[in-house]
Structure formats: structure tokens, C-alpha cells
Scaffold this active site. Structure first.
Site, PDB file in Angstrom:
ATOM      1  CB  SER A 129       2.225  -5.898  24.151  1.00 23.53           C
ATOM      2  OG  SER A 129       2.961  -4.727  23.917  1.00 23.53           O
TER       3      SER A 129
HETATM    4  N1  SAH Z   1       1.728  -1.210  24.980  1.00 23.75           N
HETATM    5  C1  SAH Z   1       1.342  -0.916  23.635  1.00 23.75           C
HETATM    6  C2  SAH Z   1       2.479  -1.265  22.712  1.00 23.75           C
HETATM    7  C3  SAH Z   1       2.536  -0.405  21.516  1.00 23.75           C
HETATM    8  S1  SAH Z   1       3.954  -0.660  20.488  1.00 23.75           S
HETATM    9  C4  SAH Z   1       0.104  -1.746  23.295  1.00 23.75           C
HETATM   10  O1  SAH Z   1      -0.070  -2.807  23.903  1.00 23.75           O
HETATM   11  O2  SAH Z   1      -0.664  -1.367  22.409  1.00 23.75           O
HETATM   12  C5  SAH Z   1       5.037   0.582  21.088  1.00 23.75           C
HETATM   13  C6  SAH Z   1       4.619   2.012  20.886  1.00 23.75           C
HETATM   14  O3  SAH Z   1       5.717   2.830  21.257  1.00 23.75           O
HETATM   15  C7  SAH Z   1       4.282   2.396  19.439  1.00 23.75           C
HETATM   16  O4  SAH Z   1       2.975   2.882  19.398  1.00 23.75           O
HETATM   17  C8  SAH Z   1       5.309   3.467  19.103  1.00 23.75           C
HETATM   18  O5  SAH Z   1       4.788   4.488  18.267  1.00 23.75           O
HETATM   19  C9  SAH Z   1       5.673   3.992  20.473  1.00 23.75           C
HETATM   20  N2  SAH Z   1       6.967   4.687  20.538  1.00 23.75           N
HETATM   21  C10 SAH Z   1       8.139   4.359  19.964  1.00 23.75           C
HETATM   22  N3  SAH Z   1       9.093   5.248  20.273  1.00 23.75           N
HETATM   23  C11 SAH Z   1       8.505   6.182  21.084  1.00 23.75           C
HETATM   24  C12 SAH Z   1       8.955   7.367  21.735  1.00 23.75           C
HETATM   25  N4  SAH Z   1      10.207   7.799  21.632  1.00 23.75           N
HETATM   26  N5  SAH Z   1       8.089   8.066  22.477  1.00 23.75           N
HETATM   27  C13 SAH Z   1       6.800   7.668  22.603  1.00 23.75           C
HETATM   28  N6  SAH Z   1       6.303   6.548  22.013  1.00 23.75           N
HETATM   29  C14 SAH Z   1       7.139   5.816  21.266  1.00 23.75           C
END
Ligand code: SAH
Length: 225
Positions: free
Chosen positions: A72
Site C-alpha cells: 500500500s
Molecule cells: N498491507 C499490505 C497490502 C497487501 S495487498 C501491504 O502494505 O503490503 C492485500 C493482501 O490481501 C494481498 O496480499 C492479498 O493476497 C491479501 N488477501 C486478499 N484476500 C484475502 C483473504 N481472504 N484472506 C487473507 N488475505 C487476503
């Protein structure tokens, strides 16, 4: 922008000067909590981004990570952390560990953070970073975060870092009375907004905060997880 040059003259490494600039920008964009700004300052974002993007680690933008996901944008990380109003007595649930950057920022603000990620590869890499940074108040698992973490519930705070198509009911259930959840919700195709939910004695109060762009929250597990 001549900040890197100035920093060079004063002997401040370029990455530090870019970080100082980022903190100043976050402050001018309305992030007031000094605890949040301190936490951002303490987390080296360069270790959470792919090596190919290391020079952009302190630009205020999201960047690609493995498995087609994104780390993010620092403003969004700071904004969500700010609106969560976390204190050091709190137990926090995060859905969507990704790179682990948001997790590391919150780890400096709360008592313990439980974080769930669907992709094993991402989770393992994030855990390595937590170890490297000696962050010992993070518990991370591979799983479907839409189901929350029932054995650790209830939580003082819940943060979701992927966009849900509707309010995840299991997460509402696992929020303490008086607790706050911040999450992106898809309100119509291609449109997302960040929402804040406060659980009261009898119900939930929902507030819309910002238009945003997150990857989707996906139910279940990927085949290669
Ligand atoms: N806060 C993180 C954002 C990652 S993007 C950062 O700054 O790096 C969002 C993440 O949510 C992805 O890695 C994706 O795989 C995960 N995601 C999506 N659906 C999900 C679910 N049902 N359970 C767990 N993780 C999930």
C-alpha cells in the site's frame, strides 16, 4: 526538489532524507498523530519492496509485490493507522498481510497484532522481515482472513487491506463493543471507498472516509498456497 542534495551536504544518507520528506508530506496531508508518524519513521519501507523498486521505497505510491498483489501507499497506511486510533494496550487483527509493511507499522502502536494472508509465499517473506526487524508482537498465519481469527477474537481493532464486495460479517462479529474496523469496500463495480465501522452496544456505526484503490479481498485459498 533539492532535498537529497542538501542532505548529502549535511551527511544524511539519501534514503533517510527521502523518509524525512515523506513524513513531512504525510503531516501536510493531515496525518496528525505523532505516534503514527513515529511508527512510519521507524519502519524501513525499503526492505518491504522488491529490490527492483528500492529507489522508490519512499515515494508516496503503492508498488507491485509477488503474487500480483501490492504494497500500500504510505499515505493510506498512515491514514488507516490514524483512523484506527490504536493504543499500546490493544489487540489488533489484520486481514491481508501482503508485504507486511502495514503490519510492521501497527506493531509499533499496539500490544499484539494477528495478521492473516492467503498466499504462503507472501506470508513467509513478511515473517522474515518481522524477524529481521525484531518485531516480536506479531502472530502471522496463512488462511482466509474473511473468516477472521475466531480463536483469538474478539479484537479491539480490525484492519482489512484488500477491498471487500460487501461487509465481511465474520469480522463484524469478532470486533469488541467499542471497537473500530477500517476497511475498503467496493461500493459499485470499479469504485471503492475506505469505511470505518464502530461497534456500539446495540449496532454498528458506519462512516465513509475516502475513495481508494485496493486489490480485491478474495475468499478461500489460492491453489498454490
Ligand atoms: N498491507 C499490505 C497490502 C497487501 S495487498 C501491504 O502494505 O503490503 C492485500 C493482501 O490481501 C494481498 O496480499 C492479498 O493476497 C491479501 N488477501 C486478499 N484476500 C484475502 C483473504 N481472504 N484472506 C487473507 N488475505 C487476503
Amino acid at each position: 526538489m533539492n532535498t537529497p542534495q542538501l542532505a548529502h551536504r549535511r551527511g544524511i544518507p539519501a534514503a533517510d532524507s527521502r523518509k524525512i520528506q515523506l513524513i513531512m508530506n504525510l503531516r501536510s496531508q493531515g496525518i496528525r498523530s505523532t505516534a503514527v508518524l513515529d511508527a512510519i519513521e521507524r519502519v524501513p519501507r525499503e526492505i518491504f519492496v522488491d529490490a527492483a523498486y528500492a529507489d522508490q521505497a519512499y515515494a508516496d505510491q503503492s508498488l507491485p509485490i509477488a503474487c500480483g498483489q501490492t504494497i500500500s501507499q504510505p499515505f493510506i497506511v498512515a491514514f488507516m493507522s490514524d483512523r484506527l486510533e490504536v493504543t499500546d494496550r490493544m489487540k489488533v487483527l489484520e486481514v491481508g498481510t501482503g508485504s507486511g509493511y502495514q503490519t510492521a507499522v501497527l506493531a509499533h502502536l499496539c500490544r499484539r497484532i494477528y495478521t492473516v494472508e492467503r498466499y504462503r509465499i507472501l506470508l513467509r517473506a513478511a515473517e522474515e522481515r518481522f524477524k529481521q526487524l525484531r518485531l516480536t508482537n506479531i502472530t502471522a498465519i496463512v488462511g482466509d482472513g474473511m473468516k477472521g481469527w475466531p480463536s483469538q477474537a474478539p479484537f479491539d481493532r480490525i484492519i482489512v487491506t484488500a477491498a471487500a464486495s460487501s461487509m465481511p460479517l465474520a469480522l463484524l462479529d469478532q470486533l469488541k463493543v467499542g471497537g473500530i474496523m477500517v476497511l475498503p469496500i467496493e461500493t459499485s463495480p470499479g469504485r471503492q471507498e475506505l469505511q470505518r465501522v464502530v461497534r456500539t452496544e446495540e449496532s454498528y456505526e458506519r462512516q465513509s472516509l475516502l475513495p481508494v484503490r485496493f486489490v480485491s479481498l478474495v475468499p478461500g485459498m489460492p491453489r498454490e498456497a
